[in-house]
Design an enzyme around this catalytic site. Structure first.
Site, short mmCIF file in Angstrom:
data_model
loop_
_atom_site.label_atom_id
_atom_site.label_comp_id
_atom_site.label_asym_id
_atom_site.label_seq_id
_atom_site.Cartn_x
_atom_site.Cartn_y
_atom_site.Cartn_z
N LYS A 45 0.75 -1.20 0.00
CA LYS A 45 -0.01 0.14 -0.13
C LYS A 45 0.87 1.24 -0.07
O LYS A 45 2.17 1.34 0.46
CB LYS A 45 -0.93 -0.01 1.07
CG LYS A 45 -1.58 1.27 1.45
CD LYS A 45 -2.86 1.32 0.26
CE LYS A 45 -3.58 2.61 0.47
NZ LYS A 45 -4.38 3.01 -0.77
N THR A 46 0.63 2.14 -0.67
CA THR A 46 1.44 3.36 -0.78
C THR A 46 1.39 3.94 0.68
O THR A 46 0.55 4.36 1.45
CB THR A 46 0.84 4.69 -1.49
OG1 THR A 46 0.43 3.98 -2.79
CG2 THR A 46 1.67 5.72 -1.76
N ASN A 128 4.10 6.89 -5.99
CA ASN A 128 2.76 7.30 -6.34
C ASN A 128 2.55 8.73 -6.69
O ASN A 128 2.43 9.41 -5.88
CB ASN A 128 1.81 6.75 -5.40
CG ASN A 128 0.37 6.76 -5.86
OD1 ASN A 128 0.07 7.19 -6.87
ND2 ASN A 128 -0.70 6.14 -5.06
N CYS A 131 -2.51 9.48 -6.79
CA CYS A 131 -3.53 9.28 -6.03
C CYS A 131 -4.81 10.31 -6.18
O CYS A 131 -4.29 11.68 -5.89
CB CYS A 131 -3.18 9.14 -4.60
SG CYS A 131 -4.73 8.86 -3.35
N VAL A 193 -2.00 2.14 -15.23
CA VAL A 193 -2.51 3.55 -14.77
C VAL A 193 -3.24 3.39 -13.40
O VAL A 193 -3.67 2.28 -13.00
CB VAL A 193 -3.66 4.12 -15.71
CG1 VAL A 193 -3.27 4.62 -17.16
CG2 VAL A 193 -4.69 3.07 -15.97
N ASN A 194 -3.09 4.29 -12.66
CA ASN A 194 -4.09 4.40 -11.41
C ASN A 194 -5.57 4.47 -11.80
O ASN A 194 -5.91 4.48 -12.99
CB ASN A 194 -3.49 5.64 -10.47
CG ASN A 194 -3.92 5.39 -9.15
OD1 ASN A 194 -4.93 4.86 -8.83
ND2 ASN A 194 -3.04 5.76 -8.08
N SER A 195 -6.43 4.47 -11.10
CA SER A 195 -7.80 4.68 -11.40
C SER A 195 -8.14 5.80 -11.91
O SER A 195 -7.29 6.77 -11.93
CB SER A 195 -8.48 4.50 -9.99
OG SER A 195 -8.06 5.60 -9.23
N GLY A 248 -4.81 -2.04 -14.81
CA GLY A 248 -6.15 -1.63 -15.16
C GLY A 248 -6.86 -2.35 -16.22
O GLY A 248 -6.57 -2.65 -17.40
N THR A 271 -8.83 -4.17 -9.20
CA THR A 271 -10.08 -4.61 -8.86
C THR A 271 -10.76 -6.09 -8.95
O THR A 271 -11.22 -6.72 -7.67
CB THR A 271 -11.23 -3.86 -9.80
OG1 THR A 271 -10.98 -2.63 -9.61
CG2 THR A 271 -12.88 -4.21 -9.42
C1 SIN Z 1 -6.28 5.57 -1.98
O1 SIN Z 1 -5.77 5.37 -1.04
O2 SIN Z 1 -6.94 6.60 -2.01
C2 SIN Z 1 -5.79 5.18 -3.43
C3 SIN Z 1 -4.71 5.02 -3.72
C4 SIN Z 1 -4.33 5.66 -4.91
O3 SIN Z 1 -5.34 5.82 -6.00
O4 SIN Z 1 -3.18 5.97 -5.62
#
Ligand code: SIN
Length: 311
Positions: A45-46, A128, A131, A193-195, A248, A271
């Site tokens: 996790k970041t 990262n 976010c 990619v990130n979300s 993704g 996901t």
């Molecule tokens: C988050 O903790 O909000 C998600 C992490 C991210 O999208 O980088």
């Protein structure tokens, strides 16, 4: 039997699949579960400098075509992840893992990177820059000036293998501008990619997550074409020394095949891992191997980046 073995920054991985940061990676128990699965590696996790509780719940929801989240970077703080990784290096010296991090300010980001630099950590660091969920903090990599400054300052002292997690870009000019910046630095990888930031999901008459009145990052099936476009756009533009991690919309082996065809060297599952748990790695790997066998491919290099265009 086809091999899904891969390399990033000269480190070898038995499988090209791993978790995406944010999924199955908050606690040591979750990281151990991914480590002991068919995944080739994991990313934490970041981490921020101090532990964070993140945004109020509900802050993650699976929906039929993917997910929406506004977690807000909940995490146990850099020391938790770094101490675990240092211990793991002694227990599993032949495997390589990823540490994700970002500060709540550029100065905190440099404190974190210096901490990693001064530690005995010998794995890969993922900064990262993407976010979308911390109220009042924009996605860093949409601000090219700040991104260039952070990378320039970081590479003045950071000598370990470093990559960046990117938000999706949506414009060809932005691919060009971003790649021109990334090519100035000795990055080992970019993760695309990130979300897709700040979507809204509505059920009946209401949003489905609490933070930011329902706005959250979209993942899953919705985002595969955007993810593939980013992987391929950077594959076309980056120096060959900067590898690409594709993230993704990975539900099946076919999705992984497409990420690799577009140029990815490693592929992350977010996901789908949240929905299915770590057995997803075995299923997706078997599906990928079946596609490779059918096409006569023995290794990922046989088709990596070889996306065909129409005349
Ligand atoms: C988050 O903790 O909000 C998600 C992490 C991210 O999208 O980088």
């Amino acid at each position: 039997m086809p091999s899904t073995q891969t390399q990033i920054a000269g480190f070898s991985f038995d499988n090209c699949l791993m978790n995406a940061a944010g999924v199955a990676c908050m606690s040591i128990a979750e990281l151990e579960e991914v480590k002991n699965s068919a995944a080739g590696s994991f990313v934490t996790k970041t981490a921020t400098l101090e532990p964070r509780a993140g945004n109020p719940e509900p802050r993650y929801r699976n929906v039929p075509l993917g997910s929406i989240n506004s977690m807000g970077l909940p995490n146990h703080g850099i020391d938790y992840y770094l101490d675990y990784l240092l211990d793991l290096q002694n227990r599993e010296p032949n495997r390589t893992f990823f540490l994700s991090l970002v500060g709540m300010s550029p100065s905190e980001t440099h404190t974190l990177l210096r901490k990693v630099e001064e530690s005995g950590f010998s794995g890969l660091t993922e900064l990262n820059l993407s976010c979308p969920n911390v109220p009042g903090k924009p996605q860093i990599a949409y601000d090219f000036e700040t991104t260039e400054k952070i990378l320039g300052d970081a590479f003045a002292y950071f000598s370990k293998p470093l990559g960046i997690k990117l938000p999706p870009y949506f414009d060809i000019v932005h691919f060009d501008q971003a790649a021109a910046i990334f090519n100035k630095f000795p990055l080992k990888f970019v993760n695309c990619v990130n979300s897709i930031g700040n979507g809204l999901y509505v059920e009946d008459e209401a949003v489905i997550i609490r933070p930011k009145n329902g706005f959250g990052g979209i993942g899953g099936e919705y985002i595969k074409p955007t993810a593939l476009a980013n992987v391929h756009a950077f594959c076309q533009r980056l120096n060959p020394s900067i590898q690409i991690i594709g993230t993704g919309g990975v539900l099946t082996g076919r999705d992984v095949f497409e990420h690799i065809l577009c140029g990815a060297s490693m592929v992350q599952v977010g996901t789908t891992l949240h929905k299915e748990g770590v057995p997803a790695f075995t299923r997706i790997t078997e599906e990928l191997k079946a596609i490779m066998a059918e096409k006569g491919y023995e290794a990922l290099d046989d088709f990596r980046g070889k996306l065909k265009y129409l005349d």
